[in-house]
Design an enzyme around this catalytic site. Structure first.
Site, PDB file in Angstrom:
ATOM      1  N   SER A  66       0.791  -1.178  -0.060  1.00  0.00           N
ATOM      2  CA  SER A  66      -0.143  -0.244   0.118  1.00  0.00           C
ATOM      3  C   SER A  66       0.824   1.322  -0.067  1.00  0.00           C
ATOM      4  O   SER A  66       1.787   1.305  -0.869  1.00  0.00           O
ATOM      5  CB  SER A  66      -1.129   0.067   1.229  1.00  0.00           C
ATOM      6  OG  SER A  66      -1.695   1.158   1.205  1.00  0.00           O
ATOM      7  N   ASP A 286      -0.995   1.667  -4.096  1.00  0.00           N
ATOM      8  CA  ASP A 286      -1.896   0.603  -4.677  1.00  0.00           C
ATOM      9  C   ASP A 286      -3.361   1.073  -4.887  1.00  0.00           C
ATOM     10  O   ASP A 286      -4.230   0.310  -5.406  1.00  0.00           O
ATOM     11  CB  ASP A 286      -1.977  -0.620  -3.756  1.00  0.00           C
ATOM     12  CG  ASP A 286      -2.517  -0.307  -2.474  1.00  0.00           C
ATOM     13  OD1 ASP A 286      -2.619   0.905  -2.115  1.00  0.00           O
ATOM     14  OD2 ASP A 286      -3.026  -1.382  -1.736  1.00  0.00           O
ATOM     15  N   ALA A 389     -10.964   8.401   7.454  1.00  0.00           N
ATOM     16  CA  ALA A 389     -10.289   9.720   7.064  1.00  0.00           C
ATOM     17  C   ALA A 389      -9.033   9.711   6.200  1.00  0.00           C
ATOM     18  O   ALA A 389      -8.921  10.775   5.480  1.00  0.00           O
ATOM     19  CB  ALA A 389      -9.819  10.598   8.462  1.00  0.00           C
ATOM     20  N   ASN A 390      -8.390   8.718   5.942  1.00  0.00           N
ATOM     21  CA  ASN A 390      -7.197   8.533   5.308  1.00  0.00           C
ATOM     22  C   ASN A 390      -7.715   8.238   3.891  1.00  0.00           C
ATOM     23  O   ASN A 390      -6.730   8.160   2.900  1.00  0.00           O
ATOM     24  CB  ASN A 390      -6.352   7.289   5.934  1.00  0.00           C
ATOM     25  CG  ASN A 390      -7.085   5.951   5.746  1.00  0.00           C
ATOM     26  OD1 ASN A 390      -7.860   5.712   4.820  1.00  0.00           O
ATOM     27  ND2 ASN A 390      -6.485   5.234   6.729  1.00  0.00           N
ATOM     28  N   ARG A 518      -4.983   4.379  20.857  1.00  0.00           N
ATOM     29  CA  ARG A 518      -4.941   2.973  20.307  1.00  0.00           C
ATOM     30  C   ARG A 518      -3.881   2.374  19.822  1.00  0.00           C
ATOM     31  O   ARG A 518      -3.089   2.914  19.142  1.00  0.00           O
ATOM     32  CB  ARG A 518      -6.121   2.907  19.157  1.00  0.00           C
ATOM     33  CG  ARG A 518      -5.807   3.627  17.919  1.00  0.00           C
ATOM     34  CD  ARG A 518      -6.820   3.293  16.789  1.00  0.00           C
ATOM     35  NE  ARG A 518      -6.687   2.183  16.297  1.00  0.00           N
ATOM     36  CZ  ARG A 518      -5.763   2.137  14.943  1.00  0.00           C
ATOM     37  NH1 ARG A 518      -5.031   3.012  14.793  1.00  0.00           N
ATOM     38  NH2 ARG A 518      -5.454   0.942  14.473  1.00  0.00           N
ATOM     39  N   PRO A 519      -3.740   0.866  20.207  1.00  0.00           N
ATOM     40  CA  PRO A 519      -2.470   0.239  19.476  1.00  0.00           C
ATOM     41  C   PRO A 519      -2.337   0.137  18.139  1.00  0.00           C
ATOM     42  O   PRO A 519      -3.671  -0.328  17.457  1.00  0.00           O
ATOM     43  CB  PRO A 519      -2.502  -1.212  20.020  1.00  0.00           C
ATOM     44  CG  PRO A 519      -3.903  -1.293  20.585  1.00  0.00           C
ATOM     45  CD  PRO A 519      -4.559  -0.003  20.735  1.00  0.00           C
ATOM     46  N   GLY A 521      -2.625  -1.075  14.373  1.00  0.00           N
ATOM     47  CA  GLY A 521      -2.372  -2.544  13.819  1.00  0.00           C
ATOM     48  C   GLY A 521      -1.278  -2.706  12.698  1.00  0.00           C
ATOM     49  O   GLY A 521      -1.278  -4.184  12.293  1.00  0.00           O
ATOM     50  N   THR A 522      -0.568  -1.930  12.218  1.00  0.00           N
ATOM     51  CA  THR A 522       0.239  -1.991  11.378  1.00  0.00           C
ATOM     52  C   THR A 522       1.938  -1.769  11.827  1.00  0.00           C
ATOM     53  O   THR A 522       2.738  -2.007  10.914  1.00  0.00           O
ATOM     54  CB  THR A 522       0.237  -1.349  10.208  1.00  0.00           C
ATOM     55  OG1 THR A 522      -0.115   0.223  10.519  1.00  0.00           O
ATOM     56  CG2 THR A 522      -1.323  -1.646   9.628  1.00  0.00           C
ATOM     57  N   ARG A 527      -0.897   4.686  18.955  1.00  0.00           N
ATOM     58  CA  ARG A 527      -1.398   6.076  18.407  1.00  0.00           C
ATOM     59  C   ARG A 527      -2.279   7.076  19.270  1.00  0.00           C
ATOM     60  O   ARG A 527      -3.145   6.329  20.124  1.00  0.00           O
ATOM     61  CB  ARG A 527      -2.040   6.092  16.990  1.00  0.00           C
ATOM     62  CG  ARG A 527      -1.079   5.147  16.019  1.00  0.00           C
ATOM     63  CD  ARG A 527      -1.969   5.274  14.537  1.00  0.00           C
ATOM     64  NE  ARG A 527      -1.112   4.226  13.428  1.00  0.00           N
ATOM     65  CZ  ARG A 527      -0.105   4.265  13.160  1.00  0.00           C
ATOM     66  NH1 ARG A 527       0.661   5.456  13.420  1.00  0.00           N
ATOM     67  NH2 ARG A 527       0.408   3.382  12.274  1.00  0.00           N
TER      68      ARG A 527
HETATM   69  C1  16G Z   1      -4.559  -0.500   7.444  1.00  0.00           C
HETATM   70  C2  16G Z   1      -5.968  -0.477   7.049  1.00  0.00           C
HETATM   71  C3  16G Z   1      -6.478   0.532   6.973  1.00  0.00           C
HETATM   72  C4  16G Z   1      -6.132   1.240   8.508  1.00  0.00           C
HETATM   73  C5  16G Z   1      -4.895   1.424   8.757  1.00  0.00           C
HETATM   74  C6  16G Z   1      -4.761   1.552  10.376  1.00  0.00           C
HETATM   75  C7  16G Z   1      -7.083  -2.123   5.394  1.00  0.00           C
HETATM   76  C8  16G Z   1      -7.209  -2.626   4.128  1.00  0.00           C
HETATM   77  N1  16G Z   1      -6.123  -1.166   5.592  1.00  0.00           N
HETATM   78  O1  16G Z   1      -3.828   0.035   6.369  1.00  0.00           O
HETATM   79  O2  16G Z   1      -7.893   0.719   6.600  1.00  0.00           O
HETATM   80  O3  16G Z   1      -6.498   2.648   8.436  1.00  0.00           O
HETATM   81  O4  16G Z   1      -4.459  -0.067   8.657  1.00  0.00           O
HETATM   82  O5  16G Z   1      -3.444   1.378  10.454  1.00  0.00           O
HETATM   83  O6  16G Z   1      -7.970  -2.822   6.224  1.00  0.00           O
HETATM   84  P1  16G Z   1      -2.863   1.373  12.085  1.00  0.00           P
HETATM   85  O7  16G Z   1      -3.582   0.264  12.443  1.00  0.00           O
HETATM   86  O8  16G Z   1      -1.527   1.268  11.971  1.00  0.00           O
HETATM   87  O9  16G Z   1      -3.232   2.654  12.689  1.00  0.00           O
HETATM   88 ZN    ZN Z   2      -3.439   1.171  -0.140  1.00  0.00          ZN
END
Ligand code: 16G
Ligand code: ZN
Length: 550
Positions: A66, A286, A389-390, A518-519, A521-522, A527
């Site tokens: 992405s 992407d 929002a993103n 919130r923790p 997810g990526t 955050r």
């Molecule tokens: C991922 C999610 C996106 C979300 C982002 C939050 C999908 C396809 N993508 O990129 O929707 O905004 O994670 O990231 O679900 P974070 O958990 O690191 O804040």
């Molecule tokens: Zn993307």
């Protein structure tokens, strides 16, 4: 037997590097691209099993990271309806990716196949469509995925080539609906439904040259490439693509793209003073995120931003207007179209957008961050509009609503001149134009452009729909981010129990203050998001709450 041998073989070809641990998060598996082959191969196995489980329906694999840097890569699986893989399979996905050796992998698969009643080794077939973005590690990882798929007897892999993420999701969905599902079918649907939207513009509204000009920041990814391919066929729009990914234009997602523009609120690389006052859009690498921006002065590189919330608001206004025309008095034909319209947001939605939408009398609901949650919620309505929002979001229409709309259009077609008919036809075109599987920057962009022309709105008109409250996002590094647990769609912390009280106390010191943590997810961070009536206050609220998190 043969099946066992194949699994052991493929697993030994892709030994797990030491120290890697994968979890299947909102974005599937994601890591440094060079380390991803074992996880991608195992995702191939998983996808083939998923197809076997679901009566040989086609499933998808997308290889992308992405908006992340060019060295990263990732893999995620699309279910037969074109949405994200069912969450119930996520723990198995993670276990499979982390299986330490071939034997452990084999045992895991055999046990799972037994528990889930998957017809493995029989005469059933499986079908997996694959797509990847433009990353240099893409081809190598595609090969790993193919080897994983081919390790399952009866599985067929179909490489659809270099695609945007939403294209692949669309193809999976179409294939399972028995609709033609090639890339040219996707383009034809976009181009035709966009043309129909423009044909349905109110007649008294002439064109204005400035309104047709649009500059698109392609993030040096796949979205710009695809837009270049179709832009000549989009009559009524004059599109210029920058950061199109061509040699010498720059690096994928580096100082450009939707994530950069939305977070930094400055012009992407490749834009300059000559672009002041021109409507611009930005895609991510992407092309599943879309934001708009415009430079208001040549003296600095700040931009006026239209984020996902405002795109959502535009879509909501347009759809509501068409429903009102169809259902309200003053119509010659007494036909109606009852529809439950729902708006889905996350805690990151600017408070001003929520207030605006509620002020219109719309039903607004919240889910945790992540497309899978928003999409699922949106499906509960006849028409569900969701956006983060993103810039990731779309509009979903229920089967039932679409068939009612079709029969209404038929009933009204003898009255081809009346406004009710036109409104129904506009909604029909919108259902074709907007990607029903997942957020799609290209289809979203065309719907935005059609609506702006319909409303004869400039960027400025759109931007002024409401004023965003100033906000601030911070990342906090902690020892263990999973020690923070949230509730109420991530708006509140439930653990550690004292933290929410501290957040409430800080927030009370600010006018229009709102704050949540919130923790991620990526990423390995927590955050913090804060909002208040001035930027200084938002910054200060975020900072003091971050301090409590540390
Ligand atoms: C991922 C999610 C996106 C979300 C982002 C939050 C999908 C396809 N993508 O990129 O929707 O905004 O994670 O990231 O679900 P974070 O958990 O690191 O804040
Ligand atoms: Zn993307």
């Amino acid at each position: 037997q043969e099946q066992r041998r194949r699994l052991l073989d493929v697993a030994s070809r892709f030994p797990l590097p030491t120290g890697c641990r994968f979890s299947y998060g909102t974005a599937g598996f994601r890591a440094d691209g060079a380390t991803m082959a074992p996880a991608v191969c195992r995702a191939g196995i998983l996808a083939a099993l998923r197809s076997l489980k679901l009566a040989s329906a086609a499933v998808g694999i997308v290889i992308t990271a992405s908006h992340n840097p060019i060295g990263d890569n990732g893999v995620k699986i699309a279910d037969p309806d074109g949405g994200m893989m069912d969450q119930q399979w996520e723990p198995f996905a993670a276990a499979l990716a982390n299986a330490p050796d071939p034997d452990a992998l084999l045992q895991l698969v055999l046990q799972f196949v037994k528990d889930e009643g998957i017809p493995l080794g029989g005469h059933h077939t499986a079908q997996v469509l694959l797509g990847r973005d433009t990353r240099p590690t893409g081809e190598y990882l595609l090969d790993a995925a193919l080897q994983g798929i081919n390790a399952i007897l009866g599985a067929q892999a179909i490489d659809m080539g270099i695609l945007t993420t939403p294209q692949l999701h669309w193809m999976v969905r179409s294939k399972n609906k028995g609709i033609k599902a090639s890339e040219s079918d996707y383009f034809t649907q976009l181009i035709n439904s966009f043309r129909r939207m423009l044909e349905l513009l109110p007649k008294d509204k002439g064109g204005d040259e400035l309104a047709k000009k649009l500059i698109v920041d392609g993030a040096n990814g796949i979205g710009g490439v695809k837009l270049e391919q179709i832009k000549a066929e989009l009559s009524g729009l004059d599109i210029i693509v920058r950061n199109s990914g061509k040699e010498g234009e720059g690096i994928l997602n580096h100082l450009c793209g939707a994530d950069f523009v939305q977070k930094e609120r400055v012009t992407p690389h490749g834009f300059g003073p000559e672009d002041v006052g021109v409507r611009c859009a930005s895609l991510d690498g992407d092309a599943d995120r879309l934001v708009y921006f415009q430079m208001s002065s040549s003296s600095d590189n700040k931009v006026d931003l239209v984020d996902g919330d405002k795109i959502l608001s535009l879509f909501a206004l347009f759809i509501r207007e068409q429903l009102d025309v169809i259902n309200n008095n003053g119509n010659q034909v007494d036909k109606s179209l009852p529809a439950r319209l729902g708006i889905v947001q996350t805690a990151y939605a600017n408070g001003a957008s929520t207030q605006f939408l509620k002020g219109l009398g719309l039903e607004v609901v919240f889910t945790p961050t992540g497309v899978k949650y928003l999409h699922k919620k949106a499906l509960e309505y006849d028409i569900g509009i969701y956006f983060e929002a993103n810039g990731h979001g779309t509009v979903v229409f229920s089967e039932d609503f679409i068939s009612q709309l079709e029969s209404l259009s038929n009933d009204l077609s003898s009255q081809a001149a009346n406004s009710q008919y036109h409104a129904a036809m506009r909604l029909m075109a919108a259902t074709q134009l907007i990607n029903q599987a997942v957020g799609d920057a290209l289809s979203g962009l065309l719907l935005v452009e059609a609506i702006l022309q319909y409303k004869r709105w400039s960027f400025q008109n759109w931007c002024e729909l409401y004023s965003d409250l100033p906000s601030r996002q911070l990342k906090v590094k902690v020892v263990d981010r999973s020690s923070i647990v949230t509730t109420d769609a991530e708006t509140k912390v439930s653990q550690p129990s004292s933290l929410q009280e501290l957040i409430d106390k800080e927030t009370a010191n600010y006018t229009q203050g709102r704050c949540f943590v919130r923790p991620s997810g990526t990423e390995d961070v927590v955050r913090v998001y804060a909002e208040a009536s001035t930027q200084v206050e938002a910054d200060s609220l975020a900072k003091s709450v971050a301090h409590h998190v540390e």
